[in-house]
Design an enzyme around this catalytic site. Sequence first.
Site, PDB file in Angstrom:
ATOM      1  N   HIS A 142      73.132   8.124  38.400  1.00  0.00           N
ATOM      2  CA  HIS A 142      72.277   9.024  37.641  1.00  0.00           C
ATOM      3  C   HIS A 142      72.348  10.554  38.006  1.00  0.00           C
ATOM      4  O   HIS A 142      71.965  11.097  37.105  1.00  0.00           O
ATOM      5  CB  HIS A 142      70.881   8.380  37.947  1.00  0.00           C
ATOM      6  CG  HIS A 142      70.507   7.206  37.155  1.00  0.00           C
ATOM      7  ND1 HIS A 142      70.770   5.852  37.760  1.00  0.00           N
ATOM      8  CD2 HIS A 142      70.330   6.737  35.913  1.00  0.00           C
ATOM      9  CE1 HIS A 142      70.764   5.036  36.861  1.00  0.00           C
ATOM     10  NE2 HIS A 142      70.543   5.407  35.763  1.00  0.00           N
ATOM     11  N   ARG A 180      65.749   7.124  29.088  1.00  0.00           N
ATOM     12  CA  ARG A 180      65.397   6.663  30.404  1.00  0.00           C
ATOM     13  C   ARG A 180      64.095   6.841  31.012  1.00  0.00           C
ATOM     14  O   ARG A 180      63.966   7.908  31.598  1.00  0.00           O
ATOM     15  CB  ARG A 180      66.521   7.025  31.310  1.00  0.00           C
ATOM     16  CG  ARG A 180      67.698   6.667  31.086  1.00  0.00           C
ATOM     17  CD  ARG A 180      68.737   7.150  31.996  1.00  0.00           C
ATOM     18  NE  ARG A 180      70.169   6.387  31.889  1.00  0.00           N
ATOM     19  CZ  ARG A 180      71.259   6.602  31.203  1.00  0.00           C
ATOM     20  NH1 ARG A 180      71.148   7.901  30.557  1.00  0.00           N
ATOM     21  NH2 ARG A 180      72.142   6.049  31.559  1.00  0.00           N
ATOM     22  N   ARG A 222      63.414   2.777  26.816  1.00  0.00           N
ATOM     23  CA  ARG A 222      63.599   1.746  27.934  1.00  0.00           C
ATOM     24  C   ARG A 222      62.330   1.955  28.645  1.00  0.00           C
ATOM     25  O   ARG A 222      61.875   2.824  29.212  1.00  0.00           O
ATOM     26  CB  ARG A 222      64.891   1.787  28.600  1.00  0.00           C
ATOM     27  CG  ARG A 222      65.156   1.038  29.525  1.00  0.00           C
ATOM     28  CD  ARG A 222      66.496   1.169  30.184  1.00  0.00           C
ATOM     29  NE  ARG A 222      66.462   2.370  31.129  1.00  0.00           N
ATOM     30  CZ  ARG A 222      67.410   2.827  31.743  1.00  0.00           C
ATOM     31  NH1 ARG A 222      68.667   2.087  31.573  1.00  0.00           N
ATOM     32  NH2 ARG A 222      67.343   3.765  32.657  1.00  0.00           N
ATOM     33  N   GLU A 241      73.049  -5.958  30.734  1.00  0.00           N
ATOM     34  CA  GLU A 241      73.697  -5.345  31.622  1.00  0.00           C
ATOM     35  C   GLU A 241      73.903  -6.042  33.077  1.00  0.00           C
ATOM     36  O   GLU A 241      74.193  -5.595  34.202  1.00  0.00           O
ATOM     37  CB  GLU A 241      73.046  -3.984  32.195  1.00  0.00           C
ATOM     38  CG  GLU A 241      71.332  -4.311  32.425  1.00  0.00           C
ATOM     39  CD  GLU A 241      70.637  -2.750  32.621  1.00  0.00           C
ATOM     40  OE1 GLU A 241      71.195  -1.984  32.727  1.00  0.00           O
ATOM     41  OE2 GLU A 241      69.337  -2.903  32.603  1.00  0.00           O
ATOM     42  N   ASN A 296      77.226   0.493  32.432  1.00  0.00           N
ATOM     43  CA  ASN A 296      77.263   1.236  33.639  1.00  0.00           C
ATOM     44  C   ASN A 296      76.920   0.202  34.772  1.00  0.00           C
ATOM     45  O   ASN A 296      77.374   0.163  35.835  1.00  0.00           O
ATOM     46  CB  ASN A 296      76.101   2.376  33.861  1.00  0.00           C
ATOM     47  CG  ASN A 296      76.270   3.492  32.648  1.00  0.00           C
ATOM     48  OD1 ASN A 296      77.471   3.611  32.293  1.00  0.00           O
ATOM     49  ND2 ASN A 296      75.189   4.272  32.412  1.00  0.00           N
ATOM     50  N   ASP A 297      75.786  -0.539  34.396  1.00  0.00           N
ATOM     51  CA  ASP A 297      75.414  -1.654  35.333  1.00  0.00           C
ATOM     52  C   ASP A 297      76.207  -2.900  35.212  1.00  0.00           C
ATOM     53  O   ASP A 297      76.579  -3.553  36.267  1.00  0.00           O
ATOM     54  CB  ASP A 297      73.861  -1.907  35.379  1.00  0.00           C
ATOM     55  CG  ASP A 297      72.902  -0.957  36.112  1.00  0.00           C
ATOM     56  OD1 ASP A 297      73.346  -0.652  37.191  1.00  0.00           O
ATOM     57  OD2 ASP A 297      71.970  -0.401  35.448  1.00  0.00           O
ATOM     58  N   ARG A 313      78.084   1.346  41.345  1.00  0.00           N
ATOM     59  CA  ARG A 313      78.473   2.633  40.487  1.00  0.00           C
ATOM     60  C   ARG A 313      78.488   4.002  41.098  1.00  0.00           C
ATOM     61  O   ARG A 313      79.033   4.937  40.792  1.00  0.00           O
ATOM     62  CB  ARG A 313      77.663   2.520  39.267  1.00  0.00           C
ATOM     63  CG  ARG A 313      76.259   2.512  39.644  1.00  0.00           C
ATOM     64  CD  ARG A 313      75.329   2.290  38.465  1.00  0.00           C
ATOM     65  NE  ARG A 313      74.987   3.273  37.610  1.00  0.00           N
ATOM     66  CZ  ARG A 313      74.179   3.199  36.679  1.00  0.00           C
ATOM     67  NH1 ARG A 313      73.672   2.064  36.355  1.00  0.00           N
ATOM     68  NH2 ARG A 313      74.111   4.206  35.733  1.00  0.00           N
ATOM     69  N   CYS A 362      75.022   1.409  25.362  1.00  0.00           N
ATOM     70  CA  CYS A 362      74.623   2.881  25.838  1.00  0.00           C
ATOM     71  C   CYS A 362      74.906   3.318  27.065  1.00  0.00           C
ATOM     72  O   CYS A 362      74.455   4.198  27.756  1.00  0.00           O
ATOM     73  CB  CYS A 362      72.817   2.749  25.806  1.00  0.00           C
ATOM     74  SG  CYS A 362      72.571   1.612  26.827  1.00  0.00           S
TER      75      CYS A 362
END
Length: 596
Positions: free
Chosen positions: A197, A304, A340, A439, A462-463, A473, A510
């Site tokens: 992040h 987010r 989200r 995810e 990403n996850d 990550r 996303c």
Amino acid sequence: MKSSVTASQTELLQGLAASPGIVVGRALVLGEQQWEGGAPLRDAAEVEVEEQRLRRAVALAGQGLEELQITCRASFRQFVPLIAGHLLILEDPLFVERARCLIGEHMVPAETALRQALAGMEEQLAGLSDQYLRERVADVRHVANLIAARLAGAEQETVQDDPVILVGHDFSPEDVLAMDPDLVLGFVNELGGRTDHTAIVARTSGLPAVVGCAAACRRVASGDLLVLDGNRGRVLVNPDSSALAACRQEQAEQERQQRELAFFAHLPAETRQGRKITIEANLEMLEEVEPAMQYGAAGIGLFRSEFYYLTPDGPPSEELLLSIYSHLLVSFNPFPVTVRTLDVGGDKPIKGYGGRPEKNPALGLRAIRLSLQQPELFISQLRALFRAAEHGTLRIMLPMITSYNELLAAKALVRQVRDELRSQGLPHGDGVEIGMMVEVPSAVAIADSLAREVDFFSIGTNDLIQYAMAVDRGNEQVAHMYTPLHPAILRMIAQVVEAGHAAGIEVGLCGEMAGDAAILPVLLGLGLDELSMPPLAIPRIKKMVRLTDVEQAEELAAELLACPATEALQERLKAYLHSHYGLEWQGMGHETGVES
Ligand code: PEP
Ligand code: MG
């Protein structure tokens, strides 16, 4: 300050390309090496000098915090209390005053005394039963780092005046949010990966960054001249004049390209055959609304929401959330805004929540798991969302769903909140779509069942990449294994698209790969309907979409799905980008220009 620069001094540091852009500036090192104190002190005069140094560093740190507080008041109000807390720590006699006493008691330099005082605080706080107080350790450490940086930088005051490139060990996402673009040109982080992040916030804020840059704090000194190349993930330290000229030329060329790309921001994202692709923005804060609109986002594909919870005050009130969500919806109306629900835990812990410290936070009590375990947090967020929904087109997205019953449990709470608002007679929006992030591999495997329960899917690669391939990550040591171009990932995306379309719902993506121009033809070939990305990436992606022949992209995707290995897949993609778009692609982790 060190002066620049001879050819023999030039050093190249290779890290990971976290946020694009090339900047040139002086370094301000805020890393760990500044903790090293010198030799033991010999007499009272030296004690006096060290005490003076410490006092001065504390005063400078306080001044810096006060300035930061003013900046935050203007743009990132939620961090003001955090900074106020840090100012209080500067005045805490158990810490700073203790450090001053330790200089004389142990005859040590200020850095060593500071480290000893910090260790004392850490020991005391760790022994407390109150979790909130235990968590203050991180704040004390942060303040100690600030003082240490001033101790190291005190001899280089000129560095403070001009905008700088920050070099640090482990900047947090909040640190990046607090970086004032007038004072900070970009940053280098020793730790971290391209999709943690810290990197994500940098990209959304448009701040060039290199992460995972081992030993940067040792290899760079405050005052060094740096070229930070966020496109290639590298840093040139004290470049010679020809390297510097080449970088400046590239910088100018990039600015020219970005100006040209601005033309595409407000054109429709339609392929050559006229297939419309929804291109949306990923946002974390209200401040990013304006740039997202300027870059041509057709809505928000991922808000987010957790960043408003990462404050020292704990969770925001329902009323504050209502005003934030209403602002988003009004700004983007009639485009959809996908919020989200809380995705904390993992690399985004919130103060006072989440139970015991976890050995494995990425696999722990995070996201929807926390929302279901502590429903009061979830309910207040859902209430604010439904109440705001009357101002525009809202979509609610549930993070990290891993099982069918978990999805049903979350939906039951959503229904309960809507019914309560109705019975309380409070205004709220109708027709709110409820979707979920895909995810985790378990959600991919049962995507057909899950698809029948939601209005949309958004794939969070990403996850998904970290969970499918067991690669953290945020860990630079395994960053070379973290790639979206693994056949397993492409097959998972294909499976989710197929399951979603069979159930008649739209499937978006996303994760950060959505904004990578090199991967765009693959994603279109796999049949995705929506792509959501950092705002800056939107014009380039729109240009790529408009150049794309979907039928050829589908053939490409079919070929790639059959590839056994990443290397073969990359080679094929490279040849395709060259023949279809005239692009010379260097491989993952490199920016892709779209000049054809
Ligand atoms: C993802 O996991 O791909 C995602 C978009 O969410 P985040 O990066 O916030 O985990
Ligand atoms: Mg995620």
